[in-house]
Design a protein around this motif. Structure first.
Motif, short mmCIF file in Angstrom:
data_model
loop_
_atom_site.label_atom_id
_atom_site.label_comp_id
_atom_site.label_asym_id
_atom_site.label_seq_id
_atom_site.Cartn_x
_atom_site.Cartn_y
_atom_site.Cartn_z
N ASN A 32 0.82 -1.27 0.01
CA ASN A 32 -0.10 -0.01 -0.03
C ASN A 32 0.78 1.19 -0.06
O ASN A 32 0.48 2.30 -0.55
N ALA A 116 -8.18 11.41 -5.09
CA ALA A 116 -7.24 10.87 -3.78
C ALA A 116 -5.88 10.81 -4.59
O ALA A 116 -4.86 11.17 -3.75
N TYR A 136 0.01 3.14 6.97
CA TYR A 136 0.02 1.79 6.96
C TYR A 136 1.18 0.85 7.78
O TYR A 136 0.85 -0.18 7.73
N LEU A 170 -8.11 18.02 -1.14
CA LEU A 170 -9.37 17.44 -1.13
C LEU A 170 -10.53 18.55 -1.13
O LEU A 170 -11.28 18.38 -1.84
N MET B 1 -18.90 8.78 2.14
CA MET B 1 -17.59 8.35 2.64
C MET B 1 -16.71 9.62 2.50
O MET B 1 -16.67 10.53 1.86
N PRO B 3 -13.64 12.01 2.18
CA PRO B 3 -13.04 12.10 1.10
C PRO B 3 -11.43 11.53 1.50
O PRO B 3 -10.49 11.00 0.89
N MET B 4 -11.08 11.67 2.91
CA MET B 4 -9.92 11.40 3.40
C MET B 4 -9.61 9.67 3.24
O MET B 4 -8.47 9.24 3.31
N ASP B 6 -10.72 7.89 1.15
CA ASP B 6 -10.28 7.33 -0.20
C ASP B 6 -8.88 7.60 -0.47
O ASP B 6 -8.25 6.59 -1.28
N VAL B 7 -8.32 8.41 0.20
CA VAL B 7 -6.78 8.71 0.14
C VAL B 7 -6.03 7.33 0.63
O VAL B 7 -5.33 6.66 0.08
N PHE B 8 -6.68 6.91 1.89
CA PHE B 8 -6.14 5.81 2.64
C PHE B 8 -6.88 4.28 2.59
O PHE B 8 -6.84 3.49 3.37
N VAL B 9 -7.31 4.27 1.32
CA VAL B 9 -8.20 3.01 1.05
C VAL B 9 -7.02 2.03 1.18
O VAL B 9 -5.99 1.93 0.42
N ASP B 10 -7.29 0.78 1.92
CA ASP B 10 -6.32 -0.37 2.07
C ASP B 10 -6.65 -1.33 0.72
O ASP B 10 -7.57 -2.09 0.67
#
Lengths: 178, 104
Positions: A32, A116, A136, A170, B1, B3-4, B6-10
């Motif tokens: 990630n 994003a 992460y 954002l 959801m 927006p933050m 979305d940045v850190f989607v796993d």
């Protein structure tokens, strides 16, 4: 009585079973982090593999307890190099822009994924690496500092700056354009 | 959801990562053993070869002799001296041999 582990104070041997256990634990978080540098599923997976092969080559000089920050350090260095190489190839027309990973495309709409990605791309490298590791890796600030060769306090301040910039980016993206 | 988020989607990595890592390590091991053996053989061969003797110092031969070459008077009549062409004016070879008197 039969002794099963290494004697107290003696570091555990770094054999292939331990490398594989570490890989199983770290593959996903390292992937990630790296993915958000190279934006390519294939490149990110290849870099994760290469990082662990390099760790294996260094096993005589590495203690298992300190291997985790080292894996991230190696992976980030590889990702930086790959990113620069990709940009150069794209610039001279040898490569096309990368497409989102299948998983990313399945989770987010193209528009949200692009927003994003743009927000992460807006960060300079030193803020991006801190922010991604903080989110992460599960490493402590001290370990992140070790991985990036920066003081612990700098990790915290860079993380805050990165999050503020991401937030601003954002918000800007979601503002109605007039 | 948010927006933050979305940045850190796993994202899950592509499947089969551990299998690929194992096969990479196996490949390394397969070519590493012959490569190490080859390197060891090269080192042994180098050590086994006899040391090369340094070339002889010929500089005294190139210097002009301070006095003419002469055969010891005591050996006169018993030694024969002949000059051998070397192609180098500064270098003259002489062949010295004992004289065997012919039987009567």
């Amino acid at each position: 009585m039969k002794q099963t582990g290494p004697a107290p104070g003696v570091p555990a041997p770094f054999d292939q079973a331990r490398l594989e256990a570490l890989y199983t634990r770290l593959e996903r978080p390292v992937y990630n982090v790296v993915y958000r540098w190279v934006w390519s599923e294939e490149d990110a997976a290849e870099i994760v593999q290469e990082a662990f092969v390099r760790l294996w080559m260094m096993r005589d000089r590495v203690r298992l307890e300190t291997a985790k920050p080292l894996v991230y350090r190696i992976a980030l260095n590889l990702a930086r190099k790959r990113r620069r190489w990709r940009r150069l190839r794209t610039f001279v027309g040898l490569d096309e822009q990368t497409t989102p990973a299948h998983a990313e495309a399945a989770l987010l709409s193209a528009e949200r994924a692009a927003t994003a990605r743009q927000a992460v791309e807006s960060l300079p490298e030193e803020l991006r690496s801190v922010m991604l590791l903080c989110h992460y890796s599960g490493l402590s600030y001290r370990e992140i500092g070790e991985a990036l060769s920066i003081p612990e306090g700098t990790v915290a301040s860079r993380r805050n700056t990165a999050l503020k910039r991401i937030q601003a980016s954002l918000e800007e993206a979601h503002e109605p354009h007039g | 959801m948010n927006p933050m988020d979305d940045v850190f989607v796993d994202l899950p990595p592509p499947p089969g990562g551990l299998r690929r890592l194992r096969s990479r390590l196996d490949r390394r091991r397969r070519w590493q053993a012959p490569a190490l053996a080859l390197a060891a053989a090269a080192v042994l061969l180098t050590l086994a070869l006899p040391p090369q003797a340094p070339p002889p110092d010929l500089s005294p031969l190139l210097s002009t002799p301070s006095s003419p070459i002469s055969v010891l008077p005591a050996a006169a009549g018993r030694l024969a001296v002949s000059e051998i062409e070397t192609g180098t004016p500064e270098l003259v070879h002489y062949r010295v041999a004992g004289v065997v008197s012919a039987p009567d």
